[in-house]
Design an enzyme around this catalytic site. Structure first.
Site, PDB file in Angstrom:
ATOM      1  N   LYS A 191      26.199 -56.114 -32.627  1.00 17.84           N
ATOM      2  CA  LYS A 191      27.643 -56.089 -32.875  1.00 17.84           C
ATOM      3  C   LYS A 191      28.299 -57.440 -32.571  1.00 17.84           C
ATOM      4  CE  LYS A 191      28.876 -52.890 -29.924  1.00 17.84           C
ATOM      5  NZ  LYS A 191      27.612 -52.446 -29.325  1.00 17.84           N
ATOM      6  N   ARG A 214      34.946 -46.932 -27.050  1.00 17.49           N
ATOM      7  CA  ARG A 214      33.643 -46.442 -26.611  1.00 17.49           C
ATOM      8  C   ARG A 214      33.692 -44.975 -26.198  1.00 17.49           C
ATOM      9  NH1 ARG A 214      31.332 -51.633 -25.067  1.00 17.49           N
ATOM     10  NH2 ARG A 214      29.164 -51.462 -24.460  1.00 17.49           N
ATOM     11  N   ARG A 245      16.458 -60.231 -24.694  1.00 24.62           N
ATOM     12  CA  ARG A 245      17.514 -61.177 -25.084  1.00 24.62           C
ATOM     13  C   ARG A 245      17.973 -62.026 -23.903  1.00 24.62           C
ATOM     14  NH1 ARG A 245      23.218 -57.976 -26.223  1.00 24.62           N
ATOM     15  NH2 ARG A 245      23.471 -57.178 -24.119  1.00 24.62           N
ATOM     16  N   ARG A 256      21.374 -61.400 -18.925  1.00 26.36           N
ATOM     17  CA  ARG A 256      22.602 -60.765 -18.457  1.00 26.36           C
ATOM     18  C   ARG A 256      22.265 -59.819 -17.321  1.00 26.36           C
ATOM     19  NH1 ARG A 256      26.317 -58.227 -23.126  1.00 26.36           N
ATOM     20  NH2 ARG A 256      26.040 -56.337 -21.903  1.00 26.36           N
ATOM     21  N   ARG A 309      22.657 -47.546 -20.046  1.00 25.83           N
ATOM     22  CA  ARG A 309      23.656 -47.876 -21.084  1.00 25.83           C
ATOM     23  C   ARG A 309      23.388 -47.084 -22.357  1.00 25.83           C
ATOM     24  NH1 ARG A 309      22.512 -53.842 -20.907  1.00 25.83           N
ATOM     25  NH2 ARG A 309      23.723 -54.104 -22.795  1.00 25.83           N
TER      26      ARG A 309
END
Ligand code: ADP
Ligand code: ZN
Length: 227
Positions: free
Chosen positions: A16, A91, A128, A160, A171
């Protein structure tokens, strides 16, 4: 000329952020990422940041009231008159209802859902890296090798704090429970489209451009799309 009021739906790791950035640039409108705004608040040590840090680090959702307040304030600014790309908001159904209230009288929301299967999401999120300076994503997402430094600004790449296995799985659980119901919430609207997010980033980008043209009559200046 009508505004492009775009909502990007999709699970964490769907791409996204990258796509929202491209679309915002192409249309000359701001990308509004609640995740980025919250991370900036954490880094700056503001009151909202102190409140959000532990929640974000556990992979849970920050309270609807806080996030709705952030978006409300952002959408009151002048630079969204020609539209915006919302990334990471709404969300929850309560957030979606609040957004509909904020959009009362505005051009209709264009909603795109980027679909990626769960095993691929886990793989992407765990591999990532993000740039410490500019926030750009590297590696993992596009299947390519991870470069040593940020391609955009040369900054240092880090993982992250919420991209570790336990938090990633949390998540995804939160996504299924709280955010996936939004597909149902929006899917009956004529301005809803879903996109295959497993394609290469450039293909996802073209699919998004086509979807937006279909439902919104094309980007500014495109006569073709307006017919
Ligand atoms: P990703 O989509 O990769 O999971 P984001 O950068 O969009 O990550 O969000 C990171 C974290 O920020 C979320 O896991 C959540 O804790 C918090 N957050 C972001 N947007 C919202 C929102 N709309 N409502 C509640 N919490 C949010
Ligand atoms: Zn960078």
């Amino acid at each position: 000329m009508s505004a492009l009021n775009l909502v990007m739906l999709g699970p964490p790791g769907a791409g996204k952020g990258t796509q929202a950035e491209r679309l915002a640039r192409a249309h000359g409108i701001p990308r509004i990422s609640t995740g980025d705004i919250l991370r900036e608040a954490v880094a700056a040590g503001t009151e909202i940041g102190r409140l959000a840090k532990a929640i974000v680090d556990r992979g849970e959702l920050v309270g609807d009231g806080v996030v709705i307040g952030i978006v409300q304030e952002r959408l009151d600014r002048d630079d969204v008159r020609r539209g915006f790309v919302l990334d990471g908001f709404p969300r929850t159904v309560a957030q979606a209802q609040a957004l509909d209230r904020m959009m009362d009288g505005a051009d209709p929301l264009v909603v795109v859902d980027i679909v990626v299967p769960e095993d691929e999401l886990v793989r992407r999120l765990l591999t990532r890296m993000v740039c410490e300076s500019c926030g750009a994503t590297a590696g993992g997402m596009d299947g390519g090798a991870t470069p040593a430094n940020c391609r955009k600004c040369g900054g240092r790449l880090v993982q992250r704090s919420d991209d570790n296995k336990r938090v990633v799985l949390e998540r995804l659980r939160v996504y299924l429970r709280e955010t996936k119901p939004l597909v149902e919430y929006y899917s009956a609207r004529p301005t809803f489209r879903s996109i295959d997010g497993t394609q290469a980033p450039d293909c996802v980008a073209s699919a998004l451009v086509r979807a937006i043209q279909e439902v919104d009559g094309g980007p500014p200046g495109s006569e073709e799309g307006r017919r």
